[in-house]
Scaffold this motif. Structure first.
Motif, PDB file in Angstrom:
ATOM      1  N   HIS A  41     -20.494  -0.370 -18.216  1.00 48.23           N
ATOM      2  CA  HIS A  41     -19.971  -0.012 -19.696  1.00 48.23           C
ATOM      3  C   HIS A  41     -19.552  -1.132 -20.376  1.00 48.23           C
ATOM      4  O   HIS A  41     -19.550  -1.234 -21.607  1.00 48.23           O
ATOM      5  N   THR A  42     -18.780  -1.872 -19.545  1.00 50.22           N
ATOM      6  CA  THR A  42     -18.294  -3.161 -20.215  1.00 50.22           C
ATOM      7  C   THR A  42     -19.379  -4.229 -20.556  1.00 50.22           C
ATOM      8  O   THR A  42     -19.403  -4.790 -21.693  1.00 50.22           O
ATOM      9  N   TYR A  43     -20.370  -4.212 -19.733  1.00 53.05           N
ATOM     10  CA  TYR A  43     -21.352  -5.248 -20.026  1.00 53.05           C
ATOM     11  C   TYR A  43     -22.389  -4.600 -21.186  1.00 53.05           C
ATOM     12  O   TYR A  43     -22.882  -5.437 -21.923  1.00 53.05           O
ATOM     13  N   VAL A  44     -22.408  -3.389 -21.235  1.00 53.38           N
ATOM     14  CA  VAL A  44     -23.271  -2.661 -22.400  1.00 53.38           C
ATOM     15  C   VAL A  44     -22.494  -2.845 -23.806  1.00 53.38           C
ATOM     16  O   VAL A  44     -23.062  -3.348 -24.840  1.00 53.38           O
ATOM     17  N   GLU A  45     -21.191  -2.759 -23.734  1.00 56.59           N
ATOM     18  CA  GLU A  45     -20.427  -2.910 -24.855  1.00 56.59           C
ATOM     19  C   GLU A  45     -20.521  -4.370 -25.456  1.00 56.59           C
ATOM     20  O   GLU A  45     -20.778  -4.770 -26.534  1.00 56.59           O
ATOM     21  N   MET A  46     -20.202  -5.429 -24.232  1.00 56.68           N
ATOM     22  CA  MET A  46     -20.083  -6.679 -24.684  1.00 56.68           C
ATOM     23  C   MET A  46     -21.615  -7.297 -25.385  1.00 56.68           C
ATOM     24  O   MET A  46     -21.607  -7.971 -26.310  1.00 56.68           O
ATOM     25  N   GLN A  47     -22.754  -6.728 -24.715  1.00 59.31           N
ATOM     26  CA  GLN A  47     -24.082  -6.904 -25.177  1.00 59.31           C
ATOM     27  C   GLN A  47     -24.203  -6.580 -26.581  1.00 59.31           C
ATOM     28  O   GLN A  47     -24.626  -7.309 -27.584  1.00 59.31           O
ATOM     29  N   SER A  48     -23.705  -5.386 -27.232  1.00 65.22           N
ATOM     30  CA  SER A  48     -23.796  -4.912 -28.270  1.00 65.22           C
ATOM     31  C   SER A  48     -23.062  -5.796 -29.305  1.00 65.22           C
ATOM     32  O   SER A  48     -23.131  -6.172 -30.425  1.00 65.22           O
ATOM     33  N   LEU A  49     -21.622  -6.138 -28.841  1.00 64.21           N
ATOM     34  CA  LEU A  49     -20.964  -7.007 -29.846  1.00 64.21           C
ATOM     35  C   LEU A  49     -21.575  -8.420 -29.838  1.00 64.21           C
ATOM     36  O   LEU A  49     -21.550  -9.096 -30.984  1.00 64.21           O
ATOM     37  N   GLN A  50     -21.928  -8.920 -28.702  1.00 68.10           N
ATOM     38  CA  GLN A  50     -22.627 -10.253 -28.940  1.00 68.10           C
ATOM     39  C   GLN A  50     -23.786 -10.144 -30.033  1.00 68.10           C
ATOM     40  O   GLN A  50     -23.798 -11.269 -31.160  1.00 68.10           O
ATOM     41  N   ILE A  51     -24.695  -9.080 -30.233  1.00 67.31           N
ATOM     42  CA  ILE A  51     -25.745  -9.036 -30.782  1.00 67.31           C
ATOM     43  C   ILE A  51     -25.109  -8.849 -32.116  1.00 67.31           C
ATOM     44  O   ILE A  51     -25.584  -9.600 -33.375  1.00 67.31           O
TER      45      ILE A  51
ATOM     46  N   ALA B 252     -22.080  -9.771 -33.428  1.00 69.48           N
ATOM     47  CA  ALA B 252     -21.579 -11.026 -34.128  1.00 69.48           C
ATOM     48  C   ALA B 252     -22.404 -12.158 -34.432  1.00 69.48           C
ATOM     49  O   ALA B 252     -22.608 -12.816 -35.271  1.00 69.48           O
ATOM     50  N   PHE B 253     -23.773 -12.141 -33.495  1.00 72.14           N
ATOM     51  CA  PHE B 253     -24.891 -13.048 -33.872  1.00 72.14           C
ATOM     52  C   PHE B 253     -25.365 -12.611 -35.119  1.00 72.14           C
ATOM     53  O   PHE B 253     -25.731 -13.712 -35.951  1.00 72.14           O
ATOM     54  N   LEU B 254     -25.798 -11.429 -35.605  1.00 68.77           N
ATOM     55  CA  LEU B 254     -26.344 -11.087 -36.787  1.00 68.77           C
ATOM     56  C   LEU B 254     -25.474 -11.455 -38.019  1.00 68.77           C
ATOM     57  O   LEU B 254     -26.101 -11.742 -39.010  1.00 68.77           O
ATOM     58  N   PHE B 255     -23.990 -11.156 -37.841  1.00 70.80           N
ATOM     59  CA  PHE B 255     -23.145 -11.449 -38.946  1.00 70.80           C
ATOM     60  C   PHE B 255     -23.167 -12.958 -39.292  1.00 70.80           C
ATOM     61  O   PHE B 255     -22.654 -13.508 -40.475  1.00 70.80           O
ATOM     62  N   THR B 256     -23.629 -13.896 -38.339  1.00 68.42           N
ATOM     63  CA  THR B 256     -23.574 -15.318 -38.583  1.00 68.42           C
ATOM     64  C   THR B 256     -24.767 -15.883 -39.124  1.00 68.42           C
ATOM     65  O   THR B 256     -24.752 -16.716 -39.842  1.00 68.42           O
ATOM     66  N   VAL B 257     -25.960 -15.265 -38.712  1.00 68.44           N
ATOM     67  CA  VAL B 257     -27.464 -15.825 -39.203  1.00 68.44           C
ATOM     68  C   VAL B 257     -28.304 -15.121 -39.954  1.00 68.44           C
ATOM     69  O   VAL B 257     -29.193 -15.413 -40.443  1.00 68.44           O
ATOM     70  N   CYS B 258     -27.790 -14.150 -40.331  1.00 66.33           N
ATOM     71  CA  CYS B 258     -28.450 -13.281 -41.391  1.00 66.33           C
ATOM     72  C   CYS B 258     -27.932 -13.242 -42.918  1.00 66.33           C
ATOM     73  O   CYS B 258     -26.566 -13.257 -42.976  1.00 66.33           O
ATOM     74  N   HIS B 259     -28.959 -12.969 -43.765  1.00 65.39           N
ATOM     75  CA  HIS B 259     -28.425 -12.885 -45.345  1.00 65.39           C
ATOM     76  C   HIS B 259     -27.878 -11.174 -45.594  1.00 65.39           C
ATOM     77  O   HIS B 259     -26.978 -10.993 -46.038  1.00 65.39           O
ATOM     78  N   VAL B 260     -28.744 -10.468 -44.857  1.00 64.94           N
ATOM     79  CA  VAL B 260     -28.261  -8.950 -44.874  1.00 64.94           C
ATOM     80  C   VAL B 260     -28.543  -8.437 -43.626  1.00 64.94           C
ATOM     81  O   VAL B 260     -29.365  -8.708 -42.810  1.00 64.94           O
ATOM     82  N   VAL B 261     -27.440  -7.503 -43.334  1.00 64.59           N
ATOM     83  CA  VAL B 261     -27.391  -6.644 -42.214  1.00 64.59           C
ATOM     84  C   VAL B 261     -27.503  -5.224 -42.512  1.00 64.59           C
ATOM     85  O   VAL B 261     -26.770  -4.697 -43.316  1.00 64.59           O
ATOM     86  N   ILE B 262     -28.520  -4.577 -42.014  1.00 61.45           N
ATOM     87  CA  ILE B 262     -28.729  -2.976 -42.436  1.00 61.45           C
ATOM     88  C   ILE B 262     -27.927  -2.386 -41.421  1.00 61.45           C
ATOM     89  O   ILE B 262     -28.072  -2.511 -40.057  1.00 61.45           O
TER      90      ILE B 262
ATOM     91  N   LEU C 282     -18.046  -2.078 -35.966  1.00 62.21           N
ATOM     92  CA  LEU C 282     -18.510  -3.273 -37.088  1.00 62.21           C
ATOM     93  C   LEU C 282     -17.157  -4.141 -37.240  1.00 62.21           C
ATOM     94  O   LEU C 282     -17.325  -5.263 -37.224  1.00 62.21           O
ATOM     95  N   GLN C 283     -15.947  -3.458 -37.420  1.00 59.84           N
ATOM     96  CA  GLN C 283     -14.617  -4.390 -37.413  1.00 59.84           C
ATOM     97  C   GLN C 283     -14.692  -5.167 -36.087  1.00 59.84           C
ATOM     98  O   GLN C 283     -13.913  -6.502 -36.376  1.00 59.84           O
ATOM     99  N   THR C 284     -14.690  -4.721 -35.008  1.00 57.42           N
ATOM    100  CA  THR C 284     -14.558  -5.803 -34.008  1.00 57.42           C
ATOM    101  C   THR C 284     -15.761  -6.723 -34.126  1.00 57.42           C
ATOM    102  O   THR C 284     -15.303  -8.014 -33.435  1.00 57.42           O
TER     103      THR C 284
END
Length: 507
Positions: free
Chosen positions: A285-295, A297-307, A322-324
């Motif tokens: 469950h730690t691995y699944v949560e970290m996968q989600s956070l990585q994705i 955080a990646f979108l928050f850096t390379v996207c103009h719009v995140v839906i 989202l805040q994490t």
């Protein structure tokens, strides 16, 4: 008699001396011509004038080749004549030669002399050359480059539209590895928009991204560019998307579809299939949560719009997530040594994308203006301390969905949009509502309380494509630069010390 008697011995004596000259090679007294017959006497003053001596051995008669050549060809051997052992490069005289010369333009000699060299005297004097101007300008180019520049087929191929994608491809696979297959669809131009999506499992992320990018609600879902969940996957509670999928439209809009955040089906797959976890993770469950956070955080850096897609209002765990992800988001890379591409942005400014909260499968009561205002107020309070741009850039009031409401009805308008249930899913409910005890309702269409689903999707698409295209980094990025920038960010996210420390605290 006396005159003829004096002249004859001289003639015979001269004839005998000539025969001795040819046979015995005797040299006669000076002042007499012993070099040959009378037709060679015209050349004797030139040889005397040059001061050259008679060569030893048998006399070889020189053929007057130089005198027989035209002036144009007579000047050519003098250019290639080496001076003190150093060869002189041939000048492209034939390229710039006037038409009144002896050599015609377009001959093989002229094309061979076209290679390289300083301009000739005719070019310096301003006379018109015999060759076209584009051939003169392309003298320094190679043969392949000049042929491709003059080829009309090559010019037409550059004007063709970019290759159209028919389905999505992987940007990040299910093993969280970066893929390079999207590079061939990108171009060297800066007018692009990057739209990403995140959400929980089964909220309809892939369907919405397909409708925003290339498909219509009337099409078969099996032909969508982002394949949605099939009925079999829905029944067993599985997920369709894994990793990050990539699709770019002809309007140069990049859509990124992601696997579900905090997905229970991915966790179940890890546990039941005994998949090996990376060494830095101890629990699935730690691995699944970290996968989600990585994705995220990646979108928050390379996207103009995140839906952010949700199918009910609202899940507080989603806002905590989202805040994490915002807290663990990698910092914007500082400007390089070449700061010419920066457009007034400070080096210390952090980049944050626009966030759109999409309420999918909204009910009829959700379109009530009072309920809509309450939802805006709740989201505004939950995201009050966030740096994400969650309000002020998308409005349902501008779409004329609520024609009786003024612009000042929502004082703090959040980037929120409501999509109703699709017509094929809600036809039964509408039919039952219209066929009650009142027979008149059976002749009228059922009351929806909102425009049709296809109309709402069209309005959402126009709103998303009109979002501001902020600068993602301190330098202006083309599509190909964005791809390399995104690969760098993804590698930095996977190796982030902040994410590693956070995963250690979760254990």
């Amino acid at each position: 008699m006396s005159e003829s008697g004096h002249s004859q011995p001289g003639m015979y004596g001269q004839g005998r001396r000539r025969r001795r000259r040819r046979g015995d090679r005797d040299v006669g007294p000076p002042g007499q011509n012993l070099s040959g017959p009378s037709r060679d006497r015209d050349y004797q003053p030139r040889e005397r004038r040059d001061g050259s001596e008679d060569p030893p051995g048998p006399l070889i008669q020189k053929t007057p080749i130089i005198l027989a050549k035209p002036p144009g060809e007579r000047a050519k051997p003098s250019q290639n004549t080496p001076v003190s052992g150093t060869p002189v490069l041939e000048k492209p005289i034939m390229l710039m030669k006037a038409r009144d010369d002896g050599v015609k333009p377009g001959t093989p000699t002229e094309s061979a002399a076209q290679s390289s060299g300083p301009p000739s005297k005719i070019e310096r004097e301003g006379q018109r050359p015999t060759q076209p101007v584009y051939q003169i300008q392309n003298r320094g180019m190679s043969a392949s480059a000049s042929s491709s520049a003059l080829d009309p087929m090559v010019g037409q191929s550059k004007l063709l539209p970019p290759e159209k994608m028919k389905h999505s491809i992987k940007l990040v696979d299910d093993q969280m590895n970066w893929c390079d297959s999207a590079m061939e669809y990108l171009r060297d131009q800066t007018d692009m928009l990057v739209v990403g999506v995140i959400g929980l499992q089964g909220t309809g992320k892939s369907t919405i991204m397909s409708l925003l990018s290339a498909n219509t609600p009337e099409e078969d879902q099996r032909s969508f560019v982002f394949r949605p969940q099939t009925q079999e996957i829905k029944e067993r509670g599985g997920n369709q998307s894994t990793g990050i999928d990539f699709f770019i439209t002809q309007e140069r809009v990049i859509f990124l579809d992601t696997q579900p955040m905090l997905s229970p089906s991915i966790l179940d797959h890890l546990i039941n299939n005994d998949r090996k976890l990376p060494p830095e993770y101890n629990l699935p469950h730690t691995y699944v949560e970290m996968q989600s956070l990585q994705i995220a955080a990646f979108l928050f850096t390379v996207c103009h719009v995140v839906i952010v897609v949700q199918d009910w209002f609202t899940d507080l765990n989603l806002y905590r997530f989202l805040q994490t992800a915002e807290m663990l988001k990698p910092s914007t890379p500082s400007a390089s040594h070449d700061s010419t591409g920066s457009s007034g942005s400070d080096d210390g400014a952090e980049y944050y994308p626009h966030i759109v909260f999409l309420q999918n499968k909204a009910r009829r009561d959700d379109f009530c203006p009072r309920n809509l205002k309450n939802m805006h107020m709740v989201v505004n309070k939950l995201m009050a301390h966030s740096h994400l741009k969650y309000k002020g850039t998308l409005s349902m009031l501008d779409c004329n969905v609520f024609p009786g409401l003024g612009q000042d009805y929502l004082t703090t308008e959040v980037n929120m949009f409501l999509l109703p249930v699709q017509e094929n899913d809600g036809e039964d409910n509408l039919t039952k509502a219209g066929s009650g005890t009142y027979p008149l309702f059976s002749l009228l269409p059922g009351y929806r309380g909102h425009p049709a689903f296809s109309t709402m999707v069209s309005k959402l698409r126009s709103q998303i494509l009109a979002m501001p295209r902020c600068q993602l980094s301190h330098t202006i990025l083309t599509e190909k630069n964005w791809f390399h920038y995104a690969a760098r960010i993804w590698d930095g996210v996977k190796k982030s010390s902040a994410l590693s420390e956070y995963s250690r605290l979760l254990c």
